[in-house]
Motif scaffolding. Structure first.
Motif, mmCIF file in Angstrom:
data_model
loop_
_atom_site.group_PDB
_atom_site.id
_atom_site.type_symbol
_atom_site.label_atom_id
_atom_site.label_comp_id
_atom_site.label_asym_id
_atom_site.label_seq_id
_atom_site.Cartn_x
_atom_site.Cartn_y
_atom_site.Cartn_z
ATOM 1 N N SER A 218 18.533 69.674 61.651
ATOM 2 C CA SER A 218 19.313 69.648 60.411
ATOM 3 C C SER A 218 19.325 71.028 59.758
ATOM 4 O O SER A 218 20.364 71.508 59.308
ATOM 5 C CB SER A 218 18.743 68.622 59.429
ATOM 6 N N ALA A 219 18.164 71.648 59.724
ATOM 7 C CA ALA A 219 18.066 72.989 59.139
ATOM 8 C C ALA A 219 18.931 73.979 59.914
ATOM 9 O O ALA A 219 19.639 74.811 59.327
ATOM 10 C CB ALA A 219 16.608 73.449 59.132
ATOM 11 N N ALA B 216 14.471 67.119 61.462
ATOM 12 C CA ALA B 216 14.560 68.055 60.337
ATOM 13 C C ALA B 216 14.917 69.475 60.772
ATOM 14 O O ALA B 216 15.760 70.137 60.152
ATOM 15 C CB ALA B 216 13.248 68.046 59.559
ATOM 16 N N LEU C 98 16.873 67.749 53.720
ATOM 17 C CA LEU C 98 17.576 68.157 54.927
ATOM 18 C C LEU C 98 18.382 66.986 55.487
ATOM 19 O O LEU C 98 17.931 65.851 55.497
ATOM 20 C CB LEU C 98 16.597 68.656 55.986
ATOM 21 N N ASP D 167 12.867 69.869 51.340
ATOM 22 C CA ASP D 167 13.326 68.528 51.005
ATOM 23 C C ASP D 167 14.847 68.439 51.059
ATOM 24 O O ASP D 167 15.553 69.402 50.754
ATOM 25 C CB ASP D 167 12.856 68.137 49.599
ATOM 26 N N PRO E 188 7.426 72.371 53.428
ATOM 27 C CA PRO E 188 8.559 71.515 53.783
ATOM 28 C C PRO E 188 9.793 71.789 52.939
ATOM 29 O O PRO E 188 9.692 72.227 51.791
ATOM 30 C CB PRO E 188 8.011 70.101 53.533
ATOM 31 N N SER F 262 20.991 64.587 62.280
ATOM 32 C CA SER F 262 20.636 63.585 61.277
ATOM 33 C C SER F 262 19.316 62.892 61.588
ATOM 34 O O SER F 262 18.906 61.988 60.868
ATOM 35 C CB SER F 262 21.748 62.524 61.161
ATOM 36 N N MET G 103 16.436 61.792 56.080
ATOM 37 C CA MET G 103 16.707 61.693 57.511
ATOM 38 C C MET G 103 16.733 60.217 57.914
ATOM 39 O O MET G 103 15.949 59.422 57.416
ATOM 40 C CB MET G 103 15.617 62.408 58.327
#
Length: 202
Positions: A135-136, A132, A45, A43, A41, A129, A1
């Protein structure tokens, strides 16, 4: 990110929201809402547009497995034509958040507009961006819509929907002129509307 974003909300029940499909001439607009689990978490993204299709598909499965809650929703072609694409996008986002199995305490929305809803929320420019969870959400929405466009390509062959995903590429516009509009084309969008008007003239 990149470009870290600092929210006024610091709790764990924060949902990220994004939509895909505002620009295409065909298909629904799809939105997703995701509440990530800080203990599990995901990873890698990133903005879904910057990931390969293979990577998006892999992350899609991981997000669905690890998220505290997620929901994918849409606004239909008919709704887009009736209320316009912006309002349809906001409607799809609202449906996505309303569909979460866990009610979020705060919502971060990609872009600069927030739906009129009951949730405490912030708009985040370039959020896909920077956040998170957004982004997901962008990955879930894009993978879902891309899959649907591949399915629609088999139902309405000749337009190339599986390739351009409904966006107004040269090949799509040529197919539209040659074949006319399909039931999944947005009649309120300029190129489709003009094609239909030409048919009325002749």
């Amino acid at each position: 990110m990149n470009e870290p974003f600092v929210s006024v909300y610091t709790g764990s029940l924060m949902a990220g929201v994004d939509e895909v499909g505002r620009g295409p001439l065909a298909g629904d607009v799809v939105a997703a809402a995701v509440i990530l689990d800080p203990l599990r978490p995901v990873d890698g993204l990133a903005d879904s547009k910057k990931l390969t299709e293979k990577r998006r598909e892999s992350l899609f499965a991981e997000i669905c497995d690890k998220a505290l809650s997620y929901c994918i929703a849409r606004a239909s072609v008919a709704e887009i034509d009736r209320i316009n694409i912006l309002q349809a996008s906001l409607l799809a986002m609202t449906r996505a958040v309303d569909g979460l199995s866990v009610s979020p305490e705060h919502v971060l929305v990609d872009g600069n507009k927030i739906p009129r809803w009951r949730y405490a929320a912030e708009a985040v420019v370039k959020g896909d961006s920077r956040v998170a969870a957004i982004s997901a959400a962008s990955i879930l929405a894009k993978v879902t819509r891309d899959r649907e466009m591949v399915d629609l390509d088999s139902q309405y062959p000749g337009y190339g929907l599986a390739g351009h995903k409904g966006y107004p590429t040269k090949s799509h516009l040529e197919a539209l002129a040659r074949l006319g509009a399909s039931p999944v084309h947005r009649t309120s969008f300029g190129p489709v509307k003009r094609q239909l008007e030409q048919l009325e003239i002749f």
